[in-house]
Scaffold this motif. Sequence first.
Motif, PDB file in Angstrom:
ATOM      1  N   UNK A 193       0.826  -1.202   0.000  1.00  0.00           N
ATOM      2  CA  UNK A 193       0.000   0.000   0.000  1.00  0.00           C
ATOM      3  C   UNK A 193       0.861   1.253   0.000  1.00  0.00           C
ATOM      4  N   UNK A 194       0.629   2.102  -1.005  1.00  0.00           N
ATOM      5  CA  UNK A 194       1.282   3.409  -1.056  1.00  0.00           C
ATOM      6  C   UNK A 194       0.170   4.431  -0.917  1.00  0.00           C
ATOM      7  N   UNK A 195       0.320   5.349   0.016  1.00  0.00           N
ATOM      8  CA  UNK A 195      -0.783   6.303   0.173  1.00  0.00           C
ATOM      9  C   UNK A 195      -0.328   7.723   0.453  1.00  0.00           C
ATOM     10  N   UNK A 196       0.879   8.019   0.008  1.00  0.00           N
ATOM     11  CA  UNK A 196       1.330   9.404   0.153  1.00  0.00           C
ATOM     12  C   UNK A 196       1.763   9.927  -1.208  1.00  0.00           C
ATOM     13  N   UNK A 197       1.416  11.164  -1.440  1.00  0.00           N
ATOM     14  CA  UNK A 197       1.811  11.778  -2.710  1.00  0.00           C
ATOM     15  C   UNK A 197       2.211  13.216  -2.419  1.00  0.00           C
ATOM     16  N   UNK A 198       2.998  13.770  -3.312  1.00  0.00           N
ATOM     17  CA  UNK A 198       3.513  15.128  -3.104  1.00  0.00           C
ATOM     18  C   UNK A 198       2.380  16.133  -2.924  1.00  0.00           C
ATOM     19  N   UNK A 199       2.534  17.045  -1.968  1.00  0.00           N
ATOM     20  CA  UNK A 199       1.545  18.095  -1.714  1.00  0.00           C
ATOM     21  C   UNK A 199       1.411  19.043  -2.913  1.00  0.00           C
ATOM     22  N   UNK A 200       2.478  19.131  -3.702  1.00  0.00           N
ATOM     23  CA  UNK A 200       2.450  20.013  -4.881  1.00  0.00           C
ATOM     24  C   UNK A 200       1.352  19.557  -5.844  1.00  0.00           C
ATOM     25  N   UNK A 201       1.180  18.223  -5.938  1.00  0.00           N
ATOM     26  CA  UNK A 201       0.151  17.686  -6.827  1.00  0.00           C
ATOM     27  C   UNK A 201      -1.212  18.209  -6.418  1.00  0.00           C
ATOM     28  N   UNK A 202      -1.507  18.150  -5.113  1.00  0.00           N
ATOM     29  CA  UNK A 202      -2.832  18.577  -4.659  1.00  0.00           C
ATOM     30  C   UNK A 202      -2.998  20.099  -4.758  1.00  0.00           C
ATOM     31  N   UNK A 203      -1.910  20.812  -4.553  1.00  0.00           N
ATOM     32  CA  UNK A 203      -1.978  22.273  -4.687  1.00  0.00           C
ATOM     33  C   UNK A 203      -2.344  22.636  -6.131  1.00  0.00           C
ATOM     34  N   UNK A 204      -1.696  21.953  -7.086  1.00  0.00           N
ATOM     35  CA  UNK A 204      -2.009  22.195  -8.507  1.00  0.00           C
ATOM     36  C   UNK A 204      -3.433  21.769  -8.833  1.00  0.00           C
ATOM     37  N   UNK A 205      -3.820  20.688  -8.224  1.00  0.00           N
ATOM     38  CA  UNK A 205      -5.164  20.175  -8.497  1.00  0.00           C
ATOM     39  C   UNK A 205      -6.239  21.144  -7.995  1.00  0.00           C
TER      40      UNK A 205
END
Lengths: 187, 179
Positions: free
Chosen positions: A51-63
């Motif tokens: 299980x991988x469940x972390x992603x860069x915060x930059x992705x969500x900021x762009x989203x």
Amino acid sequence: MNNKEKILRYFSDLMSSEEIASFNDELRNSAELRVEVDKIQSQINELKGLNVNEISEIYFANQRVNLTERIKKFNHHFTRKVVLIPVAVLALFILSRLFIPSNRTDVISEEFDISDYFSLSNDDDLNDFEENYFPQMRDFSTEEKLNFMNKNMLTNSDLFQSIAEIDEEIVSAVQNKQILQRGSNEN
Amino acid sequence: MDNEDKELIEEFNSGNKAAFNKIAAKYQNRIYWHARKMVGNHEDADEITQEVLLVIYNKLSSFNYTSSLFTWIYTIVSRRSINLINRRKIKNFFSISHDEIEVKHNFDLLKNIEDKEKLEKLDRVLQFLPAKQREVFILRNYEELSYEEISKITGKSVGGLKANYFHALNKVLEKFNNE
């Protein structure tokens, strides 16, 4: 039922309480079963470990920026629909009042203009009429034409009926016109 | 229901649209990863995440508290993901040649190589499962939800979910052993 199926049923919580009790007894008494259960348990744990469940915060900021744009666009389209639909309905209503003819028949005598029949041009329908009578009536006024036709009993004839758009209603309107009665009196 | 969620919804409904940002920040990670595991690639997961957040924004004012916010959100993610998987299946079925089968770019934002490898392995295993089995397997194993909670999300009976999980587990372990 083989051991693997029993173990999977156990892990899927598909066993009744009696089945669980029986399974637990079997587990206590069978080393082979314990080995199999441990093997499957460790495989499940390994799968969970993928299980991988972390992603860069930059992705969500762009989203969030993209989402804000989509919300604006959605609100713009929604507002347009809310304004345009009633305007379209109103426009259709106005156009229908302007262009769809009324079905009223009581205005025929006022709106009817017999000269229209002589100006209407439907060459095929008028061939016989033109050939036989038109040369005689060419220089007649509208009133004279009507009188001529009435006198020659043409209003009931096939020739007269063959003129485009003449129907019984119109013919009787013609015959009811004062103009014909004056004409026939004069003759 | 979570008190914080309730407060945020009330704040949003009273006109403070910024409350939505807090809700999005709280759930966006879980929304993305659930979609990601369901559809198997970043591009589709990204699209689903945006769609889900847009639905939340537009429909939050009509949220009626019959379930938790989390359940409601996951229901939306679940439906969108399964719809996309089904659309993809139909599209691939009607492709004239295999060359036309759409290949999604697997542009991942994971920098950690170990995480990338893990995710690739997980994708290979999960994409082997039919959509409904995949869904219950993910919710049970990775979200660690009870069957009752999964039933609220998917609308399926607990018995049906247990059967689905059983078959999913069987297939996954077989595939995993062959990897």
